[in-house]
Design a protein around this motif. Structure first.
Motif, PDB file in Angstrom:
ATOM      1  N   THR A  44       6.831 -21.359  14.712  1.00  0.00           N
ATOM      2  CA  THR A  44       5.545 -21.411  15.410  1.00  0.00           C
ATOM      3  C   THR A  44       5.736 -21.996  16.806  1.00  0.00           C
ATOM      4  O   THR A  44       6.694 -22.735  17.072  1.00  0.00           O
ATOM      5  N   VAL A  45       4.813 -21.673  17.696  1.00  0.00           N
ATOM      6  CA  VAL A  45       4.873 -22.221  19.053  1.00  0.00           C
ATOM      7  C   VAL A  45       4.741 -23.743  19.005  1.00  0.00           C
ATOM      8  O   VAL A  45       5.442 -24.466  19.732  1.00  0.00           O
ATOM      9  N   ARG A  46       3.886 -24.236  18.140  1.00  0.00           N
ATOM     10  CA  ARG A  46       3.713 -25.691  18.040  1.00  0.00           C
ATOM     11  C   ARG A  46       5.003 -26.360  17.569  1.00  0.00           C
ATOM     12  O   ARG A  46       5.355 -27.449  18.033  1.00  0.00           O
ATOM     13  N   ALA A  47       5.714 -25.719  16.641  1.00  0.00           N
ATOM     14  CA  ALA A  47       6.993 -26.268  16.204  1.00  0.00           C
ATOM     15  C   ALA A  47       7.988 -26.313  17.357  1.00  0.00           C
ATOM     16  O   ALA A  47       8.702 -27.308  17.551  1.00  0.00           O
ATOM     17  N   LEU A  48       8.049 -25.243  18.144  1.00  0.00           N
ATOM     18  CA  LEU A  48       8.969 -25.219  19.282  1.00  0.00           C
ATOM     19  C   LEU A  48       8.620 -26.307  20.294  1.00  0.00           C
ATOM     20  O   LEU A  48       9.508 -26.992  20.820  1.00  0.00           O
ATOM     21  N   GLU A  49       7.339 -26.473  20.580  1.00  0.00           N
ATOM     22  CA  GLU A  49       6.927 -27.522  21.516  1.00  0.00           C
ATOM     23  C   GLU A  49       7.312 -28.907  21.001  1.00  0.00           C
ATOM     24  O   GLU A  49       7.768 -29.765  21.765  1.00  0.00           O
ATOM     25  N   THR A  50       7.147 -29.108  19.704  1.00  0.00           N
ATOM     26  CA  THR A  50       7.467 -30.412  19.111  1.00  0.00           C
ATOM     27  C   THR A  50       8.967 -30.678  19.168  1.00  0.00           C
ATOM     28  O   THR A  50       9.411 -31.764  19.559  1.00  0.00           O
ATOM     29  N   LEU A  51       9.762 -29.683  18.784  1.00  0.00           N
ATOM     30  CA  LEU A  51      11.209 -29.858  18.788  1.00  0.00           C
ATOM     31  C   LEU A  51      11.744 -30.037  20.208  1.00  0.00           C
ATOM     32  O   LEU A  51      12.697 -30.791  20.442  1.00  0.00           O
ATOM     33  N   ALA A  52      11.124 -29.373  21.168  1.00  0.00           N
ATOM     34  CA  ALA A  52      11.567 -29.491  22.555  1.00  0.00           C
ATOM     35  C   ALA A  52      11.257 -30.859  23.138  1.00  0.00           C
ATOM     36  O   ALA A  52      12.046 -31.414  23.922  1.00  0.00           O
ATOM     37  N   ALA A  53      10.118 -31.435  22.770  1.00  0.00           N
ATOM     38  CA  ALA A  53       9.665 -32.676  23.398  1.00  0.00           C
ATOM     39  C   ALA A  53      10.075 -33.931  22.638  1.00  0.00           C
ATOM     40  O   ALA A  53       9.966 -35.036  23.166  1.00  0.00           O
ATOM     41  N   ALA A  54      10.557 -33.780  21.412  1.00  0.00           N
ATOM     42  CA  ALA A  54      10.984 -34.951  20.635  1.00  0.00           C
ATOM     43  C   ALA A  54      12.198 -35.606  21.279  1.00  0.00           C
ATOM     44  O   ALA A  54      13.002 -34.947  21.952  1.00  0.00           O
ATOM     45  N   SER A  55      12.351 -36.894  21.052  1.00  0.00           N
ATOM     46  CA  SER A  55      13.536 -37.595  21.553  1.00  0.00           C
ATOM     47  C   SER A  55      14.772 -37.254  20.745  1.00  0.00           C
ATOM     48  O   SER A  55      15.888 -37.267  21.258  1.00  0.00           O
ATOM     49  N   VAL A  56      14.568 -36.966  19.463  1.00  0.00           N
ATOM     50  CA  VAL A  56      15.678 -36.634  18.584  1.00  0.00           C
ATOM     51  C   VAL A  56      15.145 -35.793  17.426  1.00  0.00           C
ATOM     52  O   VAL A  56      13.975 -35.920  17.037  1.00  0.00           O
ATOM     53  N   ILE A  57      15.995 -34.923  16.885  1.00  0.00           N
ATOM     54  CA  ILE A  57      15.655 -34.128  15.704  1.00  0.00           C
ATOM     55  C   ILE A  57      16.533 -34.599  14.559  1.00  0.00           C
ATOM     56  O   ILE A  57      17.771 -34.528  14.626  1.00  0.00           O
ATOM     57  N   ALA A  58      15.913 -35.115  13.500  1.00  0.00           N
ATOM     58  CA  ALA A  58      16.635 -35.523  12.303  1.00  0.00           C
ATOM     59  C   ALA A  58      16.660 -34.337  11.344  1.00  0.00           C
ATOM     60  O   ALA A  58      15.609 -33.787  11.004  1.00  0.00           O
ATOM     61  N   CYS A  59      17.855 -33.939  10.896  1.00  0.00           N
ATOM     62  CA  CYS A  59      17.981 -32.720  10.106  1.00  0.00           C
ATOM     63  C   CYS A  59      18.974 -32.904   8.968  1.00  0.00           C
ATOM     64  O   CYS A  59      19.842 -33.784   9.017  1.00  0.00           O
ATOM     65  N   GLU A  60      18.851 -32.059   7.953  1.00  0.00           N
ATOM     66  CA  GLU A  60      19.767 -32.129   6.807  1.00  0.00           C
ATOM     67  C   GLU A  60      21.202 -31.855   7.237  1.00  0.00           C
ATOM     68  O   GLU A  60      22.126 -32.573   6.882  1.00  0.00           O
ATOM     69  N   ASP A  61      21.401 -30.768   7.966  1.00  0.00           N
ATOM     70  CA  ASP A  61      22.737 -30.336   8.386  1.00  0.00           C
ATOM     71  C   ASP A  61      22.650 -29.929   9.853  1.00  0.00           C
ATOM     72  O   ASP A  61      21.968 -28.962  10.188  1.00  0.00           O
ATOM     73  N   THR A  62      23.332 -30.668  10.702  1.00  0.00           N
ATOM     74  CA  THR A  62      23.241 -30.389  12.138  1.00  0.00           C
ATOM     75  C   THR A  62      23.749 -28.990  12.471  1.00  0.00           C
ATOM     76  O   THR A  62      23.270 -28.362  13.423  1.00  0.00           O
ATOM     77  N   VAL A  64      23.366 -26.250  10.651  1.00  0.00           N
ATOM     78  CA  VAL A  64      22.306 -25.292  10.342  1.00  0.00           C
ATOM     79  C   VAL A  64      21.207 -25.351  11.398  1.00  0.00           C
ATOM     80  O   VAL A  64      20.766 -24.317  11.928  1.00  0.00           O
ATOM     81  N   THR A  65      20.778 -26.559  11.738  1.00  0.00           N
ATOM     82  CA  THR A  65      19.702 -26.699  12.723  1.00  0.00           C
ATOM     83  C   THR A  65      20.168 -26.281  14.113  1.00  0.00           C
ATOM     84  O   THR A  65      19.364 -25.800  14.925  1.00  0.00           O
TER      85      THR A  65
END
Length: 303
Positions: A44-62, A64-65
């Motif tokens: 979603t566009v909102r997901a992209l905006e959130t991932l772009a503006a976050a300071s860091v993305i915490a993920c299961e497997d870097t 994959v992400t």
């Protein structure tokens, strides 16, 4: 969603359909971001905006992400957060939030916290007084449900069943009379065995659907009774992500005491107490423990 406009030239950039956009800055919070379960076009566009503006993305497997972030030209740093390092990483994430920054949490696919340990992080974040903001999107259980053709007014998501047959059978029997469509995750190499156990524990005539590789190129839905599906998958090598959906049990009129005793005596003539109780409980919809207790009483009375 954002509290401030983006700064020209900052990192809050993402690309979509060969166009580049700049996302608004985020308020400090933990953002629970759903990502595609297969087809990257489901972001979603909102997901992209959130991932772009976050300071860091915490993920299961870097790794994959990173496939997702590369696809949409996201520059946000990635850190691993999974069940094996959660105790170590959780304080670091809380420290980031304490510094007034935004953290995005993603799973390898779909909505985080569905059959993963992220709920512990959310619980600690809430306890520390920080905001938790959901960014909804793809979900394998719901994708399977809406295309299954099974009743969707009442559902029960049961996640993964225990891997061993004994605990798995007991869990299925616990769920057997729940008046809802049941939704399970299953690994491909256990699908055939699980369908056989479902046939025995839930009844051969229950409607069911095996959904495989949802949103991907080889997406399939196989429909039928549990007996039909167990036979169909018996000798098949299955690959991909699996969602198994089982329709609710048919409503049965409750048996009175006389009916119950007659059914139990007939069953006890050819099988042990536990088997008789299981068979009659399934046929009548009565509580198995109560039926078992009555079967013991009849067995003692009849000598």
């Amino acid at each position: 969603m954002g509290t401030e406009p983006p700064v020209p030239g900052d990192k809050n950039r993402y690309s979509l359909a060969e166009h580049t956009f700049s996302a608004p800055n985020l308020e400090p919070a933990l953002y629970i971001v759903a990502t595609p379960i297969g087809n990257l076009g489901d972001i979603t566009v909102r997901a992209l905006e959130t991932l772009a503006a976050a300071s860091v993305i915490a993920c299961e497997d870097t790794r994959v992400t990173a496939t997702l972030t590369h696809r949409f030209s996201l520059k946000t740093p990635l850190i691993a957060y999974h069940e094996h390092n959660a105790d170590k990483q959780r304080p670091k994430i809380l420290e980031t939030l304490a510094g007034g920054k935004a953290v995005a949490l993603v799973s390898d696919a779909g909505t985080p916290l569905v059959s993963d340990p992220g709920f512990r992080l959310v619980r600690d974040v809430v306890a520390e007084g920080y905001k938790v903001i959901p960014i909804p999107g793809a979900s394998a259980p719901l994708a399977g449900l809406v295309a299954s053709g099974l009743p969707s007014d009442t559902i029960l998501f049961a996640g993964f069943l225990p891997p061993k047959n004994g605990p798995k059978t007991r869990r299925l029997e616990e769920l057997g009379q729940v008046p809802a469509t049941l939704i399970f995750f299953e690994s491909p190499h256990r699908t055939a065995a699980t369908l056989k156990l479902m046939r025995e524990a839930l009844g051969p005539d229950r409607e069911a659907v095996v959904a495989r590789e949802l949103t991907k190129r080889f997406e399939t839905f196989e429909r039928g009774t549990l007996a039909e599906l167990a036979e169909r998958f018996e000798d098949r090598q299955v690959k991909g992500e699996i969602v198994v959906l089982v329709g609710p049990p048919e409503a049965r009129p409750e048996a009175d005491a006389g009916d119950l005793d007659a059914l139990l005596r007939a069953a006890l003539a050819g099988m042990p107490v536990s088997g008789a109780a299981k068979t009659v409980a399934r046929a009548t919809g009565l509580d198995r423990n109560a039926v078992y207790k009555r079967a013991l009483e009849l067995k003692a009375d009849d000598g």
